[in-house]
Every structure is written in structure tokens, then in C-alpha cells.
Design an enzyme around this catalytic site. Structure first.
Site, PDB file in Angstrom:
ATOM      1  N   TYR A  86      14.607  45.675  -6.623  1.00  0.00           N
ATOM      2  CA  TYR A  86      14.626  45.890  -5.107  1.00  0.00           C
ATOM      3  C   TYR A  86      16.093  45.870  -4.702  1.00  0.00           C
ATOM      4  O   TYR A  86      16.922  45.014  -4.891  1.00  0.00           O
ATOM      5  CB  TYR A  86      13.804  45.052  -4.381  1.00  0.00           C
ATOM      6  CG  TYR A  86      13.835  45.228  -2.899  1.00  0.00           C
ATOM      7  CD1 TYR A  86      12.974  45.810  -2.342  1.00  0.00           C
ATOM      8  CD2 TYR A  86      14.992  44.596  -2.178  1.00  0.00           C
ATOM      9  CE1 TYR A  86      12.993  46.070  -0.894  1.00  0.00           C
ATOM     10  CE2 TYR A  86      14.842  44.766  -0.747  1.00  0.00           C
ATOM     11  CZ  TYR A  86      14.146  45.401  -0.121  1.00  0.00           C
ATOM     12  OH  TYR A  86      14.158  45.846   1.236  1.00  0.00           O
TER      13      TYR A  86
ATOM     14  N   GLU B 100      17.098  51.777   1.189  1.00  0.00           N
ATOM     15  CA  GLU B 100      16.349  51.050   0.477  1.00  0.00           C
ATOM     16  C   GLU B 100      15.848  51.683  -0.551  1.00  0.00           C
ATOM     17  O   GLU B 100      15.396  52.838  -0.802  1.00  0.00           O
ATOM     18  CB  GLU B 100      15.070  50.518   1.148  1.00  0.00           C
ATOM     19  CG  GLU B 100      14.201  49.707   0.366  1.00  0.00           C
ATOM     20  CD  GLU B 100      12.794  49.227   1.027  1.00  0.00           C
ATOM     21  OE1 GLU B 100      12.599  48.177   1.485  1.00  0.00           O
ATOM     22  OE2 GLU B 100      11.875  50.478   1.115  1.00  0.00           O
TER      23      GLU B 100
END
Ligand code: GDP
Ligand code: MN
Length: 364
Positions: free
Chosen positions: A99, A187
């Protein structure tokens, strides 16, 4: 403004962040012309989070299956959003999911890079259960963002040495995108490592700062093109009393008044400071577009906003809508002139917002 995944991935590609091979299909396309001989992922291009869990990600391994799944997605709503486009990607053999995101940390007044080896799931969940698995780095915007910073982050996360270079390079390029586009958030979740050790951005999120739009050419992006450009802040809600105020605080307080009277606001509309009659007219017209609206609550505390300008706007619109129920509370700059304008047109006003709210509800 939020970019669709395919738009964000086009930017990634241009900047050298590896993304899976893909093509885009639209609802009106003829899918029977598409040749397909490998496993693919069908990804609904909607601007809501948690698409996968909501059924927006499907898999297919041949043409028949692909057409069936695509039709299924096009007929679906993902968390209330219709699917107009599908990004079809080669299905990659995922070994690991990481992530990475960059947000604006308002408290620290700095960009914050967040990295975790626990990707593919909600980062909030990781933050709760395994906070030690999250690496955070505040960027000093006065200094150049150099590659060693990205390397420091991935080393902190204890990535194996063969991944450090590739992942750090992606973080370095992601920060460049964040900065150059004036993003408020970028992201990649998941950032995947394939069984062959290759690294890809399997998902892509970019949120741009609307207030920086004047510095950029955002015209190519779908949400930007479709966006109505309103000269005030407007949020539609599910009640039936339209609330118009000047300043977010006063508008929120007005919503409280309506809630306390047992009714629900149909919107939050803040005309801002210094609004002229024209803005007030546009605001009233906007709330009248919502067919659920049974009454309008207008609450103005004149400072740089002049009550006479507001009154002029109200008068103009109400002439065209004589049956609409409303209440006006108006005080402050040019209050007397404003009231006179309202009086001349038989429009009642109050000085107490509770009183104005009560009178409005009584009429309904
Ligand atoms: P989101 O739910 O909107 O965040 O959509 P993502 O693009 O992140 O996809 C959700 C999940 O689908 C990922 O975490 C993966 O587990 C899975 N997925 C997406 N692309 C691929 C792929 O190419 N191969 C495999 N095996 N799984 C994928
Ligand atoms: Mn994702």
C-alpha cells in the site's frame, strides 16, 4: 475532483509507473469485436471506494465470459453509481500486495507519505490491528524530494533487497505526480509484486485540488468536464427544507434550526462572503431544481455580504415562483435597505433564526 482509475493510470504510465496492460470499453461499444485470449480483470470505472467488495471487480478467462461479465457490470450500480466504462486489464499473478499513498496532513501542514506491506485491504484496518506495519514520512516541501527519501521509506518497511529499487522508484514518481498536479491525495492499493518479482500499480486513485484547477489544464478529465461550475458551495441532502446561508458556520447553524424543528434539510448552500444579487438568484434557482424542496430557509448575516443585494436576488426569483414557501432571516450590512426591498414586495423577514424557522415550518 476525483480521477477515474483509467485516467490516473494514464498519468502513471506517462510518468513511468508500471501499470498492467489494459483497454477501456464503454457501455455503447460493440463487445463482440473484441478478441480475447488471456485472463482479464474487469474493473468498473466508478468514483466510489471499496469497488471490489461492492462487486465492481470481476474476472474472465475467455471471450464469452468477458461479454457476460461486462454486461453484468454495465447493468449494475456500484454504491449507487452507474457503470459507464470498464477498464479491462491483463490479470496478473499476484504474489504480494503493498500500500502507498500521499495525502495532505493538515495538522502537520505537510504532505504525508504512507507505506505499508499490508496492501489490498482497508488501510484503516491495518492502522488499527497492525499499526507497526505502517510507515509514515512527512515531506519537507522546502527541500527537494530526493530518491534517497523513497528508499529510506521502503527500507523502514523491511522490503527484500530485490524490491527496494523498484518500489522506491514508484514512490519517488508518485510524489512527483502529487506535487506537479496539485493533488490532495494519490493512492496505489494494491501495489503488487508478481510471482516474477515485477512491480505494478494494480489500482490508482488521484484526487485533484479544485482550487488549483486554474493552474492546470484539467479539461480532459471526465469529472471536470461534467462538473457544473457553481459560484457557491452546494451539497444536496435528502430532506425537504432548502437551507441557504452565508458562511459555512451560519449555514450549518441554520441546518440545526431545521433539524431541531423536526424537519430535514434538502441541502447545504453557502453563498459565501460578498455574494451579489446574481449569486443569490443562481442559488435559489439551484435549490428549486430539487423537486423534494417544500420550503426555503434563507439565513443571512451581512458583513461583506450586503443585505440589499441579497434582497434583490430573492425578490427577482420569488416573482417567478409565487407559490414557494420560504422564510428570510436577515441582519447586518445594509439591513434597512434590504428589508425595505423585501417589504415593498410583501416578503416577510425575521431577525431571529429560530423564529424564521418556526414560521417557515408552520406554513407547510
Ligand atoms: P478497489 O476495490 O476499488 O480498491 O479495486 P482494486 O483495483 O484495488 O481491486 C480490488 C482487488 O481485486 C485487489 O486488491 C486484488 O485482490 C484484486 N485484483 C485486481 N487486479 C487484479 C489482478 O490483476 N490479478 C489478481 N489476481 N487480482 C486482482
Ligand atoms: Mn484498491
Amino acid at each position: 475532483m476525483k480521477l477515474h482509475e483509467y485516467e490516473a493510470k494514464n498519468i502513471f504510465k506517462e510518468c513511468g509507473i508500471p501499470v498492467p496492460e489494459s483497454f477501456l470499453v464503454s457501455k455503447e461499444d460493440d463487445l463482440t469485436n473484441i478478441d480475447l485470449n488471456k485472463d482479464v480483470v474487469l474493473k468498473a470505472q466508478v468514483l466510489v471506494g471499496g469497488r471490489g467488495k461492492a462487486g465492481g471487480i470481476l474476472f474472465a478467462s475467455n471471450k464469452e465470459e468477458f461479454i457476460k461479465k461486462a454486461e453484468e457490470l454495465f447493468n449494475k450500480e456500484i454504491k449507487g453509481e452507474k457503470v459507464e466504462k470498464i477498464l479491462v486489464e491483463e490479470k496478473l499473478p499476484i504474489e504480494k500486495e503493498y500500500y502507498v499513498s500521499i495525502i495532505v496532513d493538515r495538522d502537520a501542514k505537510k504532505p504525508l507519505i504512507i507505506f505499508s506491506t499490508e496492501g489490498g485491504v482497508d488501510i484503516e484496518e491495518v492502522a488499527e490491528k497492525n499499526p507497526e506495519k505502517i510507515i509514515k514520512y512527512h515531506v519537507d516541501i522546502k527541500k527537494p524530494f530526493l530518491p534517497y527519501i523513497a528508499r529510506w521509506i521502503v527500507k523502514e518497511a523491511k522490503l527484500p533487497s530485490n524490491e527496494i529499487g523498484k518500489v522506491a522508484d514508484i514512490i519517488y514518481k508518485l510524489y512527483k505526480i502529487f506535487k506537479e498536479l496539485d493533488a490532495t491525495m494519490v493512492e496505489i492499493n494494491p501495489l503488487i509484486i508478481t510471482k516474477n518479482g515485477d512491480v505494478y500499480a494494480a489500482d490508482a486513485v488521484i484526487h485533484l485540488d479544485d482550487d488549483a484547477a486554474f493552474k492546470h489544464n484539467y479539461e480532459g478529465f471526465e469529472e471536470y468536464k461534467n462538473k457544473e461550475k457553481l459560484p457557491f458551495a452546494y451539497v444536496e441532502l435528502d430532506g425537504d427544507i432548502a437551507v441557504i446561508g452565508n458562511g459555512a458556520g451560519l449555514t450549518l447553524a441554520s441546518m440545526d434550526v431545521i433539524n431541531n424543528l423536526g424537519r430535514k434539510p434538502a441541502c447545504f448552500l453557502d453563498i459565501g462572503g460578498g455574494a451579489e444579487a446574481e449569486t443569490v438568484k443562481l442559488a435559489l434557482k439551484k435549490v428549486l431544481e430539487n423537486k423534494n424542496v417544500k420550503g426555503i430557509f434563507i439565513n443571512i448575516l451581512g458583513g461583506i455580504t450586503r443585505c440589499d443585494e441579497v434582497a434583490k436576488g430573492i425578490v427577482d426569483v420569488l416573482k417567478e415562483h409565487p407559490n414557494i414557501k420560504f422564510a428570510v432571516r436577515m441582519m447586518g450590512t445594509n439591513e434597512e435597505i434590504g428589508r425595505k426591498i423585501l417589504e415593498e414586495h410583501g416578503i416577510p423577514y425575521e431577525t431571529s433564526m429560530e423564529e424564521a424557522g418556526r414560521k417557515l415550518i408552520e406554513q407547510l
